[in-house]
Design an enzyme around this catalytic site. Structure first.
Site, mmCIF file in Angstrom:
data_model
loop_
_atom_site.group_PDB
_atom_site.id
_atom_site.type_symbol
_atom_site.label_atom_id
_atom_site.label_comp_id
_atom_site.label_asym_id
_atom_site.label_seq_id
_atom_site.Cartn_x
_atom_site.Cartn_y
_atom_site.Cartn_z
ATOM 1 N N LYS A 1 38.691 -79.304 -23.743
ATOM 2 C CA LYS A 1 39.846 -79.356 -24.340
ATOM 3 C C LYS A 1 40.779 -80.415 -24.199
ATOM 4 O O LYS A 1 41.923 -80.524 -24.863
ATOM 5 C CB LYS A 1 40.607 -77.858 -23.774
ATOM 6 C CG LYS A 1 39.796 -76.565 -24.322
ATOM 7 C CD LYS A 1 40.483 -75.550 -23.664
ATOM 8 C CE LYS A 1 39.900 -74.217 -24.359
ATOM 9 N NZ LYS A 1 38.646 -73.978 -23.594
HETATM 10 C C1 LIG Z 1 37.535 -73.089 -24.107
HETATM 11 C C2 LIG Z 1 36.395 -73.207 -23.672
HETATM 12 C C3 LIG Z 1 35.185 -72.765 -24.136
HETATM 13 C C4 LIG Z 1 35.262 -72.030 -25.564
HETATM 14 O O1 LIG Z 1 35.703 -72.812 -26.479
HETATM 15 P P1 LIG Z 1 36.400 -72.340 -27.952
HETATM 16 O O2 LIG Z 1 36.641 -73.197 -28.639
HETATM 17 O O3 LIG Z 1 37.501 -71.387 -27.551
HETATM 18 O O4 LIG Z 1 35.153 -71.311 -28.364
HETATM 19 C C5 LIG Z 1 33.986 -72.881 -23.672
HETATM 20 N N1 LIG Z 1 33.666 -73.545 -22.562
HETATM 21 C C6 LIG Z 1 34.664 -74.032 -21.884
HETATM 22 C C7 LIG Z 1 34.270 -74.770 -20.649
HETATM 23 C C8 LIG Z 1 36.050 -73.947 -22.236
HETATM 24 O O5 LIG Z 1 37.204 -74.184 -21.646
#
Ligand SMILES: *Cc1c(COP(=O)(O)O)cnc(C)c1O
Length: 431
Positions: free
Chosen positions: A107
């Site tokens: 993210k």
């Molecule tokens: C947020 C997250 C996900 C999921 O991603 P999305 O875009 O919500 O599908 C998967 N793995 C980790 C470690 C995350 O932080």
């Protein structure tokens, strides 16, 4: 680029307005009005392009003319100041490591890009914007880090007390400056419900500009399409069909990959790798879309019962089930299967995967059973030490803490406790 609301009951919006508002006034998600594929020469020439050059070309149409080209070049360069390596496990499976950023979860890229866009739009504005975000763990840290010190932007993060890991809590409560953490006496669902209530509360929104920083915001969602291009740059010489297995929660990351495909990136298929929260796996089997309350698992960033970006995926594939099925497979795995996979990856390839990546690996294995000649890349969405307890329990080996994690562990937590929406409102109005 203009954006329209997927609820089809709001005026068209500029990129700038979509970033500042987050959601359309009819509560729909914004979606770009058109997608122009990149020229073939871009993909043929990809070996000669740097990551910021690839990113610039890929995102340009979605942000122009409101972000001038020179500014955009700076934004992508600053956003992408770390690596995105593909690690090959065997001839058919690789992993794309997305955890080399400051908070060691994928993210970071979306948060850093959005923060810089909002900072640019707000530079001559004396009205401050408040980014309000609920987190079950990783979003909070990435947003806190990405927005730290951005002028004219205040960040308020709600997290459920006792339900995020120590590392995650440190990452979102120790930065200070324009970042405020609210420790909620409740669950993640309670945090999210309070944030939703705030966005709908006119006695609040008439007094302050609130926006979101989760993947409903186009500036957080779209830059994730870079990853798929970076992987392609590293893999296109393998001459196999490339398939991506994406550990999915709100389906923002996988949906960004589908945007890369719409831009012309030759991706054969997407695999949505799910834990027990399997609304999309069930949909592809039954054509019935039935959201459910979320179930707690060891891959907790994917504990989402009603994935917010699924509506964007349907739009990309023209709301036609047949087209969707040609492009998307989905499998769901239990916590026991996930732990077994972590051990298998460690024993067979001497590679330490976090629980989310392990679910992605299982997605690859399921897909390859029927398509043995493809090359499947699973996205490693977080560094294994962010889920230290379960990783060390499974592989029975101590893990060294990377520098990014060590540097927050000694810092002092600062958070305000709240219990209900009234507490949140009082906090927002006085800050
Ligand atoms: C947020 C997250 C996900 C999921 O991603 P999305 O875009 O919500 O599908 C998967 N793995 C980790 C470690 C995350 O932080």
């Amino acid at each position: 680029m203009n954006y329209f609301s997927l609820n089809h009951n709001a005026p068209r919006s500029t990129f700038k307005n979509a970033v500042i508002k987050g959601l359309a006034p009819d509560k729909g998600l914004y979606f770009p009005e058109s997608i122009t594929p990149l020229p073939k020469s871009f993909f043929e020439n990809i070996d000669n392009l740097s990551y910021p050059e690839i990113a610039f070309e890929a995102i340009k149409q979605f942000v122009s003319p409101e972000i001038p080209e020179e500014t955009l070049k700076t934004i992508v360069k600053e956003t992408l100041s770390f690596d995105f390596p593909v690690v090959k496990l065997n001839d058919n499976i690789s992993t794309l490591e997305l955890f080399h950023g400051p908070t060691m979860a994928f993210k970071d890229v979306g948060a850093r890009f959005m923060a810089r866009c909002l900072g640019y739009f707000n530079q001559d504005n004396d009205k401050e914007v408040t980014v309000l975000v609920a987190t079950s763990g990783d979003t909070g840290g990435a947003v806190a880090n990405g927005f730290l010190g951005v002028k004219g932007v205040n960040v308020v993060i709600l997290y459920p007390s006792g339900k995020v890991s120590d590392i995650q809590e440190k990452q979102l409560t120790t930065l200070g400056q324009n970042i405020k953490a609210l420790e909620v006496n409740g669950t993640f669902d309670d945090c999210q419900a309070m944030v939703k209530t705030a966005f709908l509360d006119e006695s609040l929104t008439s007094k302050m500009q609130l926006t979101s920083a989760n993947s409903i915001n186009v500036a957080r969602w779209l830059p994730q399409l870079f990853y798929f291009m970076f992987a392609y740059k590293q893999l296109h010489n393998t001459h196999k069909d490339v398939v991506f297995s994406v550990p999915s929660g709100n389906f923002g990351n996988i949906c960004a990959g589908m945007m890369a495909q719409q831009l012309g990136l030759p991706i054969k298929q997407f695999v949505a790798a799910n834990n027990a929260n399997n609304v999309v796996t069930r949909y592809l089997l039954s054509q019935l879309y039935e959201p459910k309350p979320s179930i707690q698992t060891i891959s907790n960033a994917m504990d989402v019962g009603a994935p917010s970006n699924f509506i964007r995926i349907q739009e990309i594939y023209k709301n036609k089930f047949e087209i969707l099925k040609e492009n998307l497979s989905s499998y769901s795995f239990s916590d026991d299967e996930t732990k077994e996979a972590m051990l298998e990856i460690f024993n067979n390839y001497n590679y330490v995967a976090d629980p989310h990546g392990a679910v992605g690996y299982l997605g690859c294995k399921s897909y390859l059973k029927n398509n043995p000649s493809a090359h499947c890349v699973f996205l490693e969405t977080a560094h294994p030490t962010k889920f230290l307890d379960v990783v060390e329990e499974v592989i029975k080996e101590k893990q060294p803490l990377p520098e990014q994690i060590q540097s927050v562990m000694g810092k002092t937590k600062e958070a305000y406790s709240i219990s209900n929406y009234e507490d949140l409102k009082i906090f927002l109005l006085k800050s």
